[in-house]
Design an enzyme around this catalytic site. Structure first.
Site, PDB file in Angstrom:
ATOM      1  N   HIS A  37       0.797  -1.043   0.137  1.00 16.24           N
ATOM      2  CA  HIS A  37      -0.148  -0.089  -0.017  1.00 16.24           C
ATOM      3  C   HIS A  37       1.015   1.277  -0.040  1.00 16.24           C
ATOM      4  O   HIS A  37       2.112   1.304  -1.080  1.00 16.24           O
ATOM      5  CB  HIS A  37      -0.816   0.030   1.353  1.00 16.24           C
ATOM      6  CG  HIS A  37      -2.245   0.532   1.189  1.00 16.24           C
ATOM      7  ND1 HIS A  37      -2.604   1.379   0.122  1.00 16.24           N
ATOM      8  CD2 HIS A  37      -3.074   0.831   2.209  1.00 16.24           C
ATOM      9  CE1 HIS A  37      -3.926   2.026   0.355  1.00 16.24           C
ATOM     10  NE2 HIS A  37      -4.212   1.453   1.615  1.00 16.24           N
TER      11      HIS A  37
ATOM     12  N   HIS B 264      -1.609  -1.766 -10.015  1.00 18.74           N
ATOM     13  CA  HIS B 264      -2.680  -1.507  -9.227  1.00 18.74           C
ATOM     14  C   HIS B 264      -3.891  -2.532  -9.228  1.00 18.74           C
ATOM     15  O   HIS B 264      -4.179  -3.010 -10.249  1.00 18.74           O
ATOM     16  CB  HIS B 264      -3.308  -0.180  -9.644  1.00 18.74           C
ATOM     17  CG  HIS B 264      -3.858   0.816  -8.333  1.00 18.74           C
ATOM     18  ND1 HIS B 264      -5.349   0.548  -8.395  1.00 18.74           N
ATOM     19  CD2 HIS B 264      -3.692   1.593  -7.469  1.00 18.74           C
ATOM     20  CE1 HIS B 264      -5.863   0.999  -7.415  1.00 18.74           C
ATOM     21  NE2 HIS B 264      -4.518   1.884  -6.731  1.00 18.74           N
TER      22      HIS B 264
ATOM     23  N   ASP C 117       2.262   6.449  -6.095  1.00 15.29           N
ATOM     24  CA  ASP C 117       3.480   6.187  -5.254  1.00 15.29           C
ATOM     25  C   ASP C 117       4.775   6.571  -6.067  1.00 15.29           C
ATOM     26  O   ASP C 117       5.787   6.638  -5.539  1.00 15.29           O
ATOM     27  CB  ASP C 117       3.846   5.041  -4.599  1.00 15.29           C
ATOM     28  CG  ASP C 117       2.842   4.901  -3.305  1.00 15.29           C
ATOM     29  OD1 ASP C 117       2.493   5.940  -2.922  1.00 15.29           O
ATOM     30  OD2 ASP C 117       2.046   3.627  -2.750  1.00 15.29           O
TER      31      ASP C 117
HETATM   32  N1  ACO Z   1       5.983  -5.086 -10.935  1.00 13.21           N
HETATM   33  C1  ACO Z   1       6.138  -6.137 -11.592  1.00 13.21           C
HETATM   34  N2  ACO Z   1       5.304  -6.895 -11.859  1.00 13.21           N
HETATM   35  C2  ACO Z   1       4.011  -6.858 -11.118  1.00 13.21           C
HETATM   36  C3  ACO Z   1       3.794  -5.622 -10.093  1.00 13.21           C
HETATM   37  C4  ACO Z   1       4.977  -4.590 -10.337  1.00 13.21           C
HETATM   38  N3  ACO Z   1       4.989  -3.533  -9.573  1.00 13.21           N
HETATM   39  N4  ACO Z   1       2.428  -5.411  -9.560  1.00 13.21           N
HETATM   40  C5  ACO Z   1       1.753  -6.657 -10.321  1.00 13.21           C
HETATM   41  N5  ACO Z   1       2.759  -7.304 -11.136  1.00 13.21           N
HETATM   42  C6  ACO Z   1       2.319  -8.735 -11.820  1.00 13.21           C
HETATM   43  C7  ACO Z   1       2.142  -9.731 -10.828  1.00 13.21           C
HETATM   44  O1  ACO Z   1       3.588 -10.137 -10.516  1.00 13.21           O
HETATM   45  C8  ACO Z   1       1.515 -10.684 -11.225  1.00 13.21           C
HETATM   46  O2  ACO Z   1       2.065 -11.191 -12.200  1.00 13.21           O
HETATM   47  P1  ACO Z   1       1.451 -13.155 -12.658  1.00 13.21           P
HETATM   48  O3  ACO Z   1       0.409 -12.743 -12.872  1.00 13.21           O
HETATM   49  O4  ACO Z   1       2.556 -13.313 -13.834  1.00 13.21           O
HETATM   50  O5  ACO Z   1       1.797 -13.694 -11.412  1.00 13.21           O
HETATM   51  C9  ACO Z   1       0.380  -9.743 -11.806  1.00 13.21           C
HETATM   52  O6  ACO Z   1       1.173  -8.496 -12.138  1.00 13.21           O
HETATM   53  C10 ACO Z   1      -0.391  -9.478 -10.961  1.00 13.21           C
HETATM   54  O7  ACO Z   1      -0.077  -8.886  -9.472  1.00 13.21           O
HETATM   55  P2  ACO Z   1      -0.818  -9.052  -8.253  1.00 13.21           P
HETATM   56  O8  ACO Z   1       0.258  -8.777  -7.114  1.00 13.21           O
HETATM   57  O9  ACO Z   1      -1.569 -10.337  -8.085  1.00 13.21           O
HETATM   58  O10 ACO Z   1      -1.953  -7.787  -8.242  1.00 13.21           O
HETATM   59  P3  ACO Z   1      -2.681  -7.250  -7.023  1.00 13.21           P
HETATM   60  O11 ACO Z   1      -4.049  -6.522  -7.811  1.00 13.21           O
HETATM   61  O12 ACO Z   1      -3.073  -8.309  -5.986  1.00 13.21           O
HETATM   62  O13 ACO Z   1      -1.569  -6.162  -6.598  1.00 13.21           O
HETATM   63  C11 ACO Z   1      -0.277  -4.323  -6.135  1.00 13.21           C
HETATM   64  C12 ACO Z   1      -1.794  -4.947  -6.693  1.00 13.21           C
HETATM   65  C13 ACO Z   1      -0.374  -4.929  -4.532  1.00 13.21           C
HETATM   66  C14 ACO Z   1      -0.569  -2.893  -5.911  1.00 13.21           C
HETATM   67  C15 ACO Z   1       0.781  -4.901  -6.887  1.00 13.21           C
HETATM   68  O14 ACO Z   1       0.528  -4.346  -8.508  1.00 13.21           O
HETATM   69  C16 ACO Z   1       2.178  -4.482  -6.337  1.00 13.21           C
HETATM   70  O15 ACO Z   1       2.582  -5.368  -5.400  1.00 13.21           O
HETATM   71  N6  ACO Z   1       2.745  -3.415  -6.543  1.00 13.21           N
HETATM   72  C17 ACO Z   1       3.915  -3.048  -6.295  1.00 13.21           C
HETATM   73  C18 ACO Z   1       3.596  -2.206  -4.829  1.00 13.21           C
HETATM   74  C19 ACO Z   1       3.007  -1.078  -5.131  1.00 13.21           C
HETATM   75  O16 ACO Z   1       3.500  -0.067  -5.685  1.00 13.21           O
HETATM   76  N7  ACO Z   1       2.184  -0.586  -4.209  1.00 13.21           N
HETATM   77  C20 ACO Z   1       1.179   0.689  -4.221  1.00 13.21           C
HETATM   78  C21 ACO Z   1       0.053   0.494  -4.763  1.00 13.21           C
HETATM   79  S1  ACO Z   1      -1.039   2.068  -4.706  1.00 13.21           S
HETATM   80  C22 ACO Z   1      -1.377   2.326  -3.273  1.00 13.21           C
HETATM   81  O17 ACO Z   1      -1.583   1.304  -2.417  1.00 13.21           O
HETATM   82  C23 ACO Z   1      -1.270   3.607  -2.589  1.00 13.21           C
END
Ligand code: ACO
Length: 371
Positions: free
Chosen positions: A226, A265, A321
């Protein structure tokens, strides 16, 4: 599957796509990258002050001139924190993040609140004003106490953003920096049923007091998935340190299947509209200073776009972010303050949701499927 299991239907891990309540506070169109607070587009709202936007969130309308003056007076008059809170901050372990100190301070503030047991709307609005007004003071004071500097009293002649920077750095900030931090608080203020807002609403649904709901919000906001991501992006920028290293750094993360922080996201499948605004703000700062941080960020963005969006067809765009972290590098915000600064904005959204929850409450208590 048991009868009850069938009735409960398919599990949605992480509650992806599940609508669990109705809100009038904000709406997101994740396919088209549109965010509105109470029907007004974020691209328009970012031209308003944080105080005006907080009025919109809490009182359901953008204020007219006299309403804004009255509400700003209330907020600015509530910024000061008691010596007791300062004493608590001095007892904190200084290795903790400002976010932890903020959570501790809110907990202590609840003990001192004379109306703790009064949950009328009037009392809740008074507590809300106090919390929103005091967040910047607590964060700035913790930073200065930790660095063995004198704590700076709030200045009621300044906006929310300008006053925060003034209390943090001990001198009046430049106009551009003050404007950008005020916009930062507007952009972070509200985002529908994100994890921390959901947490705050679950706590509200048990009819716990408003301070407890804010502590739930703070605790959930802190994690790196987050708002904790903003600090991770700042660390990544430091690790990269020069535009020449940026592409290899990202390729290395992707080859190890690690996440690029500040990207992806749950709801947006295209650009996050807040990120596009932050990018323009970061560019304005870069044009007035060392372009390095902005150049690094653009290379990271282009590499993720090429490697994940185009080659692997994943909708991984920068979230709010990412370029916000770049603006913090220019304004010289310490990394350990990054998440707490997000909270300074988001507390008004949490409280708007908590008041909405109290107004039409039913205990939020979903089920788990037993495995
Ligand atoms: N970098 C590389 N790959 C990513 C990223 C990333 N930042 N985010 C998602 N993916 C990929 C995952 O590896 C996954 O791939 P797969 O299907 O081959 O396994 C796919 O995209 C789906 O990712 P999930 O983590 O399952 O997506 P979810 O909707 O659960 O998570 C989240 C969303 C937590 C924001 C995720 O994108 C992430 O971890 N991002 C990095 C952390 C971040 O920037 N958080 C801030 C979010 S905004 C906020 O809360 C203010």
């Amino acid at each position: 599957m048991s009868q009850e299991g069938e009735k409960m239907g398919e599990l949605k891990k992480g509650l992806e796509g599940v609508e669990v309540l109705e809100t009038k506070i904000s709406s997101i169109d994740g396919e088209n990258g549109i965010l509105k607070y109470r029907g007004t587009d974020i691209n328009d709202l970012v031209e308003y002050s944080f105080e005006a936007v907080t009025h919109l969130l809490l009182y359901e309308k953008l204020p007219n001139e006299s309403e804004l003056a009255a509400f700003s007076d209330q907020l600015r008059g509530s910024r000061k924190i008691d010596q007791d809170i300062l004493d608590v901050l001095t007892t904190c372990d200084f290795n903790i993040q400002a976010m932890d100190a903020l959570r501790t301070a809110v907990s202590y503030m609840s003990h001192c609140d004379p109306d703790l047991g009064d949950s009328s709307l009037e009392s809740n609005l008074r507590k809300a004003t106090g919390l929103i007004a005091k967040f910047p003071t607590v964060v700035a004071a913790f930073h200065r106490v930790r660095d063995d500097l004198d704590v700076i009293e709030p200045d009621a002649s300044m906006s929310h953003g300008e006053n925060f920077l003034y209390m943090l750095k001990g001198k009046k900030p430049g106009e551009l920096e003050a404007e950008i931090v005020d916009k930062d608080f507007v952009l972070s203020a509200e985002h529908e049923l994100n994890a921390s807002t959901f947490s705050a609403r679950v706590t509200a649904s048990t009819l716990a007091d408003i301070h407890s709901t804010v502590i739930s919000g703070l605790s959930t906001l802190k994690g790196p998935l987050h708002a904790g991501a903003r600090m991770c992006v700042m660390e990544m920028l430091d690790d990269i340190s020069s535009p020449e290293n940026a592409e290899d750094h990202v390729l290395n993360l992707i080859s190890k299947k690690e996440k690029v922080m500040g990207f992806g996201h749950r709801v947006y499948k295209t650009h996050d509209p807040r990120d596009r605004i932050y990018k323009k703000l970061a560019k304005r700062l870069a044009d007035h200073g060392d372009p390095k941080w902005f150049e690094i960020a653009e290379i990271i963005e282009a590499t993720v776009q090429r490697e994940l969006v185009e080659k692997r067809e994943k909708p991984i765009y920068p979230n709010l972010d990412f370029y916000s972290a770049v603006t913090y590098k220019y304004i010289e915000i310490p990394e350990t303050l990054a998440t707490a600064m997000f909270a300074i904005g988001r507390v008004s959204g949490w409280i708007a949701h908590v008041l909405e929850q109290y107004a039409d409450n039913r205990l939020i208590r979903p089920r788990a499927k037993t495995s």
